[in-house]
Design a protein around this motif. Structure first.
Motif, PDB file in Angstrom:
ATOM      1  N   LEU A 127       0.819  -1.213   0.000  1.00 18.84           N
ATOM      2  CA  LEU A 127       0.000   0.000   0.000  1.00 18.84           C
ATOM      3  C   LEU A 127       0.851   1.260   0.000  1.00 18.84           C
ATOM      4  CD1 LEU A 127      -2.807   1.260   0.078  1.00 18.84           C
ATOM      5  CD2 LEU A 127      -2.896   0.816   2.535  1.00 18.84           C
ATOM      6  N   ASN A 128       2.124   1.136   0.278  1.00 18.90           N
ATOM      7  CA  ASN A 128       3.007   2.300   0.225  1.00 18.90           C
ATOM      8  C   ASN A 128       3.773   2.382  -1.090  1.00 18.90           C
ATOM      9  OD1 ASN A 128       3.391   4.587   1.788  1.00 18.90           O
ATOM     10  ND2 ASN A 128       5.397   3.913   2.534  1.00 18.90           N
ATOM     11  N   ARG A 129       3.248   1.759  -2.133  1.00 15.60           N
ATOM     12  CA  ARG A 129       3.833   1.889  -3.471  1.00 15.60           C
ATOM     13  C   ARG A 129       2.759   2.141  -4.532  1.00 15.60           C
ATOM     14  NH1 ARG A 129       7.222   1.933  -0.266  1.00 15.60           N
ATOM     15  NH2 ARG A 129       9.172   0.757  -0.170  1.00 15.60           N
ATOM     16  N   VAL A 130       1.574   2.557  -4.119  1.00 20.56           N
ATOM     17  CA  VAL A 130       0.466   2.704  -5.074  1.00 20.56           C
ATOM     18  C   VAL A 130       0.022   4.149  -5.259  1.00 20.56           C
ATOM     19  CG1 VAL A 130      -0.359   0.394  -4.506  1.00 20.56           C
ATOM     20  CG2 VAL A 130      -1.387   2.370  -3.355  1.00 20.56           C
ATOM     21  N   TRP A 131       0.727   5.110  -4.604  1.00 20.11           N
ATOM     22  CA  TRP A 131       0.223   6.471  -4.583  1.00 20.11           C
ATOM     23  C   TRP A 131       0.688   7.281  -5.801  1.00 20.11           C
ATOM     24  CZ3 TRP A 131      -3.735   7.709  -1.719  1.00 20.11           C
ATOM     25  CH2 TRP A 131      -4.045   6.856  -0.653  1.00 20.11           C
ATOM     26  N   ASP A 132       0.323   6.762  -6.956  1.00 25.35           N
ATOM     27  CA  ASP A 132       0.610   7.373  -8.253  1.00 25.35           C
ATOM     28  C   ASP A 132      -0.733   7.686  -8.916  1.00 25.35           C
ATOM     29  OD1 ASP A 132       1.101   7.817 -10.991  1.00 25.35           O
ATOM     30  OD2 ASP A 132       2.909   6.598 -10.937  1.00 25.35           O
ATOM     31  N   PRO A 133      -1.022   8.948  -9.233  1.00 33.00           N
ATOM     32  CA  PRO A 133      -2.321   9.258  -9.826  1.00 33.00           C
ATOM     33  C   PRO A 133      -2.639   8.431 -11.064  1.00 33.00           C
ATOM     34  CG  PRO A 133      -1.217  11.276  -9.176  1.00 33.00           C
ATOM     35  CD  PRO A 133      -0.220  10.168  -8.980  1.00 33.00           C
ATOM     36  N   ALA A 134      -1.636   8.173 -11.907  1.00 32.24           N
ATOM     37  CA  ALA A 134      -1.893   7.387 -13.112  1.00 32.24           C
ATOM     38  C   ALA A 134      -2.325   5.961 -12.753  1.00 32.24           C
ATOM     39  CB  ALA A 134      -0.650   7.365 -13.998  1.00 32.24           C
ATOM     40  N   LEU A 135      -1.692   5.376 -11.743  1.00 31.18           N
ATOM     41  CA  LEU A 135      -2.075   4.029 -11.315  1.00 31.18           C
ATOM     42  C   LEU A 135      -3.486   4.025 -10.743  1.00 31.18           C
ATOM     43  CD1 LEU A 135      -1.401   1.060 -10.701  1.00 31.18           C
ATOM     44  CD2 LEU A 135      -0.351   1.830  -8.561  1.00 31.18           C
ATOM     45  N   LEU A 136      -3.803   5.011  -9.905  1.00 26.03           N
ATOM     46  CA  LEU A 136      -5.123   5.047  -9.288  1.00 26.03           C
ATOM     47  C   LEU A 136      -6.212   5.395 -10.293  1.00 26.03           C
ATOM     48  CD1 LEU A 136      -4.344   6.712  -5.849  1.00 26.03           C
ATOM     49  CD2 LEU A 136      -4.386   4.297  -6.471  1.00 26.03           C
ATOM     50  N   ASP A 137      -5.856   6.093 -11.358  1.00 28.52           N
ATOM     51  CA  ASP A 137      -6.821   6.393 -12.422  1.00 28.52           C
ATOM     52  C   ASP A 137      -7.036   5.217 -13.367  1.00 28.52           C
ATOM     53  OD1 ASP A 137      -7.238   8.963 -11.508  1.00 28.52           O
ATOM     54  OD2 ASP A 137      -5.760   9.866 -12.854  1.00 28.52           O
ATOM     55  N   GLY A 138      -6.174   4.210 -13.278  1.00 27.32           N
ATOM     56  CA  GLY A 138      -6.215   3.082 -14.198  1.00 27.32           C
ATOM     57  C   GLY A 138      -7.225   2.025 -13.793  1.00 27.32           C
ATOM     58  N   ASP A 139      -7.140   0.878 -14.480  1.00 24.53           N
ATOM     59  CA  ASP A 139      -8.118  -0.196 -14.305  1.00 24.53           C
ATOM     60  C   ASP A 139      -7.653  -1.293 -13.353  1.00 24.53           C
ATOM     61  OD1 ASP A 139      -9.820   1.043 -16.143  1.00 24.53           O
ATOM     62  OD2 ASP A 139      -8.855   0.024 -17.847  1.00 24.53           O
TER      63      ASP A 139
END
Length: 349
Positions: A127-139
């Motif tokens: 959970l401390n490697r997911v804070w990327d807007p592109a990743l969170l905007d993805g599928d």
């Protein structure tokens, strides 16, 4: 290769999703790490009061910034949960502004078992490697991504973030302040922990403290990770309480007093390089403490396939070494004390 209960715990087994957590065999636990306490009961705080499970936001009487203290970003790192739970039990209200208190990866924490502690690290992914807007905007889907997406609108309102962590190997408490001068200055002003690291982003993904508003060069927001010491030992819990209190006192949200006496002026480590594993044969020569010193440039520290890993300069601080990292993950970081002023650290001969 480990056998028996240690292998079952996923400690030291490269096939485990929890690898490369190192083994350090000592009784009484088969995984080899001391466990001197237990996590707090966080069930009473499950509902939250902000429309998100395990998130509490408390308003002060006077205007001020929005500060957040986060625990359990990694579900097995429960020292910070004691600090957050203590504030909630005490009915803490900030003197000004808003204080948010978060039990972050509560789903992973529910897997805590002292016989297999690293099973609680995460569910699907760190959970401390997911804070990327592109990743969170993805599928992409998963428990940790769902949690990050759930928290994203709240995080966008936070002015000052303190994310409480701990380390697998013994270490003093230290703050990871990122690249911005304002966050380094903020960490130095707290008075605890004394050691402050200006660190670089991770190759494997963005931490919560790397969320773009915190790293915007023209911004005002700050974010810190504080590593409070080794997992599961009593002194680390005490350090988590102390870090939370220092954070709130500095922001004028809690009265200070004599208890906030510092250990001395801040000692800043400037990161000078990162070693990222390129092969599945990357291995350091030993498991070392999470902060240690190498006196001479060129000291052999390990190999990545056929390539040697050596200290790049004299008086190199080795930070957060991972003995057997997977390809693409960080094996260790190098740094040096700013202005040549530091504190005593264990030395690698």
């Amino acid at each position: 290769m480990l056998t028996g209960a240690a292998a079952a715990a996923g400690v030291g087994d490269p096939r485990s999703p929890h690898y490369p957590r190192p083994a350090n065999p000592t009784p009484p636990w088969p995984h080899g790490f001391p466990i001197e306490g237990a996590p707090p009961d966080i069930a009473p705080w499950a509902a939250g009061n902000a429309g998100i499970p395990f998130l509490w936001s408390l308003d002060g009487a006077a205007p001020g910034p929005h500060a957040a203290i986060v625990a359990l970003t990694h579900g097995e790192e429960w020292s910070g949960a004691h600090a957050v739970a203590a504030l909630l039990r005490a009915g803490a209200r900030p003197a000004r502004g808003r204080l948010s208190l978060l039990f972050h990866n509560w789903r992973a924490h529910a897997r805590w078992n002292p016989a297999e502690p690293n099973r609680a690290f995460h569910i699907d992914r760190d959970l401390n490697r997911v804070w990327d807007p592109a990743l969170l905007d993805g599928d992409a889907a998963g428990d940790e991504l769902d949690r990050a997406r759930e928290l994203r609108p709240w995080l966008d309102t936070v002015d000052h973030l303190l994310d409480l962590h701990s380390t697998q190997q013994p270490s003093p408490a230290f703050a990871l302040a990122g690249t911005q001068d304002r966050s380094v200055a903020f960490a130095c002003a707290l008075g605890f922990p004394r050691i402050v690291v200006r660190d670089l982003p991770h190759a494997a993904g963005r931490r919560m403290r790397d969320w773009p508003p915190f790293e915007d060069p023209s911004g005002t927001r700050t974010a810190l990770v504080v590593e409070c010491g080794q997992h599961w030992v009593a002194g680390t819990v005490a350090n988590a309480h102390r870090a939370a209190r220092a954070f709130l006192v500095h922001l004028g949200m809690m009265p200070g007093g004599a208890a906030m006496a510092t250990e001395g002026p801040a000692a800043v480590i400037e990161t000078t390089g990162t070693v990222t594993a390129a092969t599945d044969a990357c291995e350091l020569l030993a498991s070392w403490p999470d902060l240690c010193l190498v006196r001479r440039a060129g000291t052999l520290l390990g190999h990545d396939g056929a390539a040697a890993i050596r200290s790049p300069h004299d008086d190199a601080v080795v930070m957060l070494p991972v003995r057997r990292p997977r390809p693409g993950l960080t094996a260790l970081r190098f740094g040096r004390w700013r202005d040549g002023r530091g504190v005593a650290l264990p030395e690698i001969p």
